[in-house]
Design a protein around this motif. Structure first.
Motif, PDB file in Angstrom:
ATOM      1  N   ALA A  35       0.883  -1.557  -0.003  1.00  0.00           N
ATOM      2  CA  ALA A  35       0.383  -0.157   0.057  1.00  0.00           C
ATOM      3  C   ALA A  35       0.976   2.123   0.306  1.00  0.00           C
ATOM      4  O   ALA A  35       0.598   2.279  -0.901  1.00  0.00           O
ATOM      5  CB  ALA A  35      -1.190  -0.317   1.076  1.00  0.00           C
ATOM      6  N   VAL A  36       2.062   0.785   0.957  1.00  0.00           N
ATOM      7  CA  VAL A  36       2.769   2.484   1.045  1.00  0.00           C
ATOM      8  C   VAL A  36       3.344   3.063  -0.192  1.00  0.00           C
ATOM      9  O   VAL A  36       3.888   3.605  -0.703  1.00  0.00           O
ATOM     10  CB  VAL A  36       3.521   2.256   2.059  1.00  0.00           C
ATOM     11  N   LEU A  37       4.169   2.055  -0.990  1.00  0.00           N
ATOM     12  CA  LEU A  37       4.853   1.262  -1.826  1.00  0.00           C
ATOM     13  C   LEU A  37       3.990   2.286  -2.989  1.00  0.00           C
ATOM     14  O   LEU A  37       4.000   3.569  -3.926  1.00  0.00           O
ATOM     15  CB  LEU A  37       5.369   0.576  -2.747  1.00  0.00           C
ATOM     16  N   GLY A  38       2.382   1.461  -3.470  1.00  0.00           N
ATOM     17  CA  GLY A  38       1.502   2.232  -4.980  1.00  0.00           C
ATOM     18  C   GLY A  38       1.614   3.389  -4.663  1.00  0.00           C
ATOM     19  O   GLY A  38       1.290   4.692  -5.029  1.00  0.00           O
ATOM     20  N   TYR A  62       5.510  10.300  -8.818  1.00  0.00           N
ATOM     21  CA  TYR A  62       5.210  10.695 -10.067  1.00  0.00           C
ATOM     22  C   TYR A  62       3.879  11.435 -10.629  1.00  0.00           C
ATOM     23  O   TYR A  62       3.654  11.658 -11.569  1.00  0.00           O
ATOM     24  CB  TYR A  62       5.229   9.229 -10.240  1.00  0.00           C
ATOM     25  N   VAL A  63       2.984  10.529 -10.084  1.00  0.00           N
ATOM     26  CA  VAL A  63       1.678  10.973 -11.474  1.00  0.00           C
ATOM     27  C   VAL A  63       1.049  12.626 -10.965  1.00  0.00           C
ATOM     28  O   VAL A  63       1.124  12.658  -9.346  1.00  0.00           O
ATOM     29  CB  VAL A  63       0.461  10.343 -10.482  1.00  0.00           C
ATOM     30  N   SER A 122      -1.506   6.139 -14.509  1.00  0.00           N
ATOM     31  CA  SER A 122      -0.476   6.078 -14.952  1.00  0.00           C
ATOM     32  C   SER A 122      -0.019   5.128 -15.715  1.00  0.00           C
ATOM     33  O   SER A 122       0.423   4.231 -15.047  1.00  0.00           O
ATOM     34  CB  SER A 122       0.094   7.031 -14.818  1.00  0.00           C
ATOM     35  N   ARG A 123       0.902   4.042 -17.020  1.00  0.00           N
ATOM     36  CA  ARG A 123       1.730   2.950 -17.033  1.00  0.00           C
ATOM     37  C   ARG A 123       2.515   2.960 -16.608  1.00  0.00           C
ATOM     38  O   ARG A 123       3.173   1.776 -16.056  1.00  0.00           O
ATOM     39  CB  ARG A 123       2.166   2.808 -18.852  1.00  0.00           C
ATOM     40  N   VAL A 124       3.232   4.621 -15.757  1.00  0.00           N
ATOM     41  CA  VAL A 124       4.785   4.238 -15.363  1.00  0.00           C
ATOM     42  C   VAL A 124       4.344   3.450 -14.168  1.00  0.00           C
ATOM     43  O   VAL A 124       4.838   2.957 -13.335  1.00  0.00           O
ATOM     44  CB  VAL A 124       5.273   5.437 -15.258  1.00  0.00           C
ATOM     45  N   TRP A 125       3.542   4.461 -13.232  1.00  0.00           N
ATOM     46  CA  TRP A 125       3.163   4.053 -12.137  1.00  0.00           C
ATOM     47  C   TRP A 125       2.941   3.216 -11.676  1.00  0.00           C
ATOM     48  O   TRP A 125       2.995   2.323 -10.762  1.00  0.00           O
ATOM     49  CB  TRP A 125       1.901   4.711 -11.495  1.00  0.00           C
ATOM     50  N   SER A 165       6.322   0.626 -12.245  1.00  0.00           N
ATOM     51  CA  SER A 165       6.898   1.312 -10.741  1.00  0.00           C
ATOM     52  C   SER A 165       7.209   0.713 -10.244  1.00  0.00           C
ATOM     53  O   SER A 165       7.757   0.134  -8.734  1.00  0.00           O
ATOM     54  CB  SER A 165       7.599   2.570 -11.138  1.00  0.00           C
ATOM     55  N   TRP A 166       5.504   0.633  -9.513  1.00  0.00           N
ATOM     56  CA  TRP A 166       4.605  -0.235  -8.007  1.00  0.00           C
ATOM     57  C   TRP A 166       4.921  -2.016  -8.755  1.00  0.00           C
ATOM     58  O   TRP A 166       5.497  -2.484  -7.443  1.00  0.00           O
ATOM     59  CB  TRP A 166       3.448   0.743  -8.120  1.00  0.00           C
ATOM     60  N   TYR A 167       4.455  -2.054 -10.269  1.00  0.00           N
ATOM     61  CA  TYR A 167       5.181  -3.900  -9.910  1.00  0.00           C
ATOM     62  C   TYR A 167       6.537  -3.722  -9.427  1.00  0.00           C
ATOM     63  O   TYR A 167       6.984  -4.918  -8.730  1.00  0.00           O
ATOM     64  CB  TYR A 167       4.673  -3.997 -11.444  1.00  0.00           C
ATOM     65  N   VAL A 168       7.781  -3.282 -10.468  1.00  0.00           N
ATOM     66  CA  VAL A 168       9.007  -3.891  -9.946  1.00  0.00           C
ATOM     67  C   VAL A 168       9.292  -3.722  -8.512  1.00  0.00           C
ATOM     68  O   VAL A 168      10.528  -4.462  -7.546  1.00  0.00           O
ATOM     69  CB  VAL A 168       9.951  -3.162 -11.031  1.00  0.00           C
TER      70      VAL A 168
END
Length: 514
Positions: free
Chosen positions: A69-72, A79-80, A152-155, A158-161
């Motif tokens: 949760a915190v990472l996401g 970023y967004v 956002s696709r970057v979000w 980034s969240w996945y990695v």
């Protein structure tokens, strides 16, 4: 000493357990290569406290929920670009759904079991699968409810990695911790078998054949002599009789007593339980070989072996955590709030008579351990009775005027908040009795049945007996009996709300001692 078949008897909880071909740690140590350890070494092997699996897995669940949760949300904020309140809610909703789904899938894949914490390589492949499934599910859900354009696709990437990376580090660290705790015996309950003979041997074999047991057997205790019970039962040593078991439990960590007698041995069972129920441990009666069968809900299980619950350790697992937090937080706040009052009392004691403001008194604490309890001095320094060898009575000339005033209002006990912070006392619990006093061990051992069951929990600064008037002198059998009855009622009915009620009532009823 060897078994009849030439193999060595088991050593319990001294060396790290062996592993099977799959790298798993079996519930019972390998008995083939380990000599019988001396009793002192068995005791030393149980000094560290148990880490209940339910608490460990609960802590891991909470930590991983927060990680996801915190990472996401942190990546979103970093970023967004801010667009609207609706965007905040959409991203926050996605984060909560993902964290909850991740926890549910981890649970379904058995990733919160002790075996998963210990076996990093095998379990992390399931972690990768679960986290990938969560991310795919979030993107699919966003597509079907037509909010995919908001993300956002970057979000997402980034969240996945970053989620995989942090979960990798967290699970790797957890595996090292789990291996360390297993070596120390902290993830397994230390158990003894009460009663030897064929029943105990069958029970041990059933436990050894059962998967997912969380116990390590230390040995056997039985009152019968060597002519009736072998000194080695299924590879486990007989360590002593029942009286020695009580002493063993007082001096080393013991989590579980398993009584292997049949339920038909009613008289002997009652005699045993009368001695054993005062110990702060779980007590289970083996139902493995009993022909008398009850409904399935009447049993609890260790692995696949059925047992009848006789007694549970009071205030265990999450209840212990709740009480620990309640004690530390409230005691710390009380020390801050009452600091001016305590300073005034200390000044009054100093001006009233010569000597130290505080004194320490030896008392019986949790599991009969001796503790030093702090109190404001109420007697003249030259007559102070730290051992409570002589009972304080009404109008006692040893008591100072300030001490008499403070005792009536129970303010002499205020320094015991330091004992609570230190961990010797709880805020609420059975009041600890002095070692040598008339409320102490020697005088009460034969006077009140079940007296030492009070020591199954930490003693308290105040208690249920105290607010019901059973405080002060313990000079009659009735007073002692009523105290014990109230203390046992408290232990069996504990809750945070109950503790809070007793604390709130303590200042109102301190003068009703009798």
């Amino acid at each position: 000493m060897t078994k009849p078949d030439g193999s060595e008897p088991q050593q319990a909880l001294v060396h790290p357990p062996a592993r099977d071909r799959g790298g798993r740690t079996p519930p019972f140590p390998d008995r083939r290569r380990q000599p019988r350890p001396p009793l002192a070494e068995i005791r030393r092997g149980g000094k560290l406290n148990l880490l209940p699996p339910v608490m460990v897995s609960g802590a891991v669940r909470t930590a991983e929920f927060l990680i996801v949760a915190v990472l996401g949300f942190a990546i979103y904020l970093a970023y967004v670009e801010y667009e609207s309140e609706d965007a905040h809610l959409i991203y926050l909703g996605a984060v909560v759904v993902a964290a909850t789904a991740n926890m549910a899938i981890f649970q379904a894949l058995n990733l919160y079991r002790m075996t998963a914490f210990n076996a990093f390589v095998r379990s992390f492949t399931r972690v990768v699968f679960a986290w990938t499934l969560v991310m795919a599910g979030i993107m699919s859900l966003a597509f079907f409810i037509k909010v995919g354009a908001e993300f956002s696709r970057v979000w997402i990437a980034s969240w996945y990695v970053s989620g995989l990376a942090v979960l990798f580090v967290e699970r790797l660290a957890l595996s090292f911790l789990a291996k360390k705790w297993i070596r120390e015996g902290r993830l397994y309950r230390r158990a003894v078998i009460v009663g030897g003979g064929p029943e105990a041997e069958q029970l041990i074999k059933a436990l050894e054949a059962s998967a997912d047991t969380d116990i390590r057997i230390v040995g056997i205790f039985d009152d019968r002599g060597a002519d009736r019970v072998s000194p080695i039962v299924a590879g486990y040593p007989k360590l002593g009789n029942i009286d020695q078991l009580v002493d063993f439990a007082r001096n080393s960590r013991l989590d579980l007593l398993i009584v292997s007698l049949p339920v038909t041995a009613e008289t002997r069972l009652l005699e045993l339980l009368k001695k054993l129920w005062v110990l702060p441990v779980d007590i289970r009666l083996s139902a493995h070989t009993n022909k008398l069968r009850f409904r399935p809900r009447a049993y609890s299980y260790i692995g696949t072996v059925p047992f009848i619950d006789i007694s549970d350790k009071p205030i265990a697992n999450w209840d212990f955590v709740k009480k620990w937090l309640f004690d530390k937080i409230v005691a710390s706040l009380a020390l801050i709030a009452l600091a001016p009052v305590m300073l005034l009392i200390a000044l009054a004691i100093k001006l009233d008579s010569k000597g130290p403001v505080l004194f320490r008194q030896k008392r019986l604490g949790f599991n009969n351990e001796q503790i030093d309890v702090y109190k404001f001095r109420t007697m003249f320094a030259e007559t102070t009775d730290a051992e409570a060898a002589k009972l304080v009575t009404k109008g006692d000339p040893r008591v100072t005027s300030v001490g008499r005033f403070c005792a009536r209002r129970a303010s002499t006990e205020l320094p015991q908040f330091f004992n609570v912070v230190k961990g010797d006392l709880s805020l609420v619990g059975p009041r600890p009795h002095a070692l040598q006093g008339q409320g102490g061990r020697q005088a009460l051992r034969g006077r009140v049945d079940g007296y030492f069951a009070r020591h199954r929990v930490k003693p308290g600064v105040t208690g249920w007996a105290q607010i019901n008037g059973w405080r002060g002198e313990t000079d009659t059998q009735e007073k002692i009996l009523r105290r014990v009855e109230h203390d046992l009622f408290y232990i069996e009915n504990w809750s945070v709300t109950f503790d809070l009620y007793i604390l709130l009532m303590t200042p109102i009823r301190p003068s009703q001692g009798r």
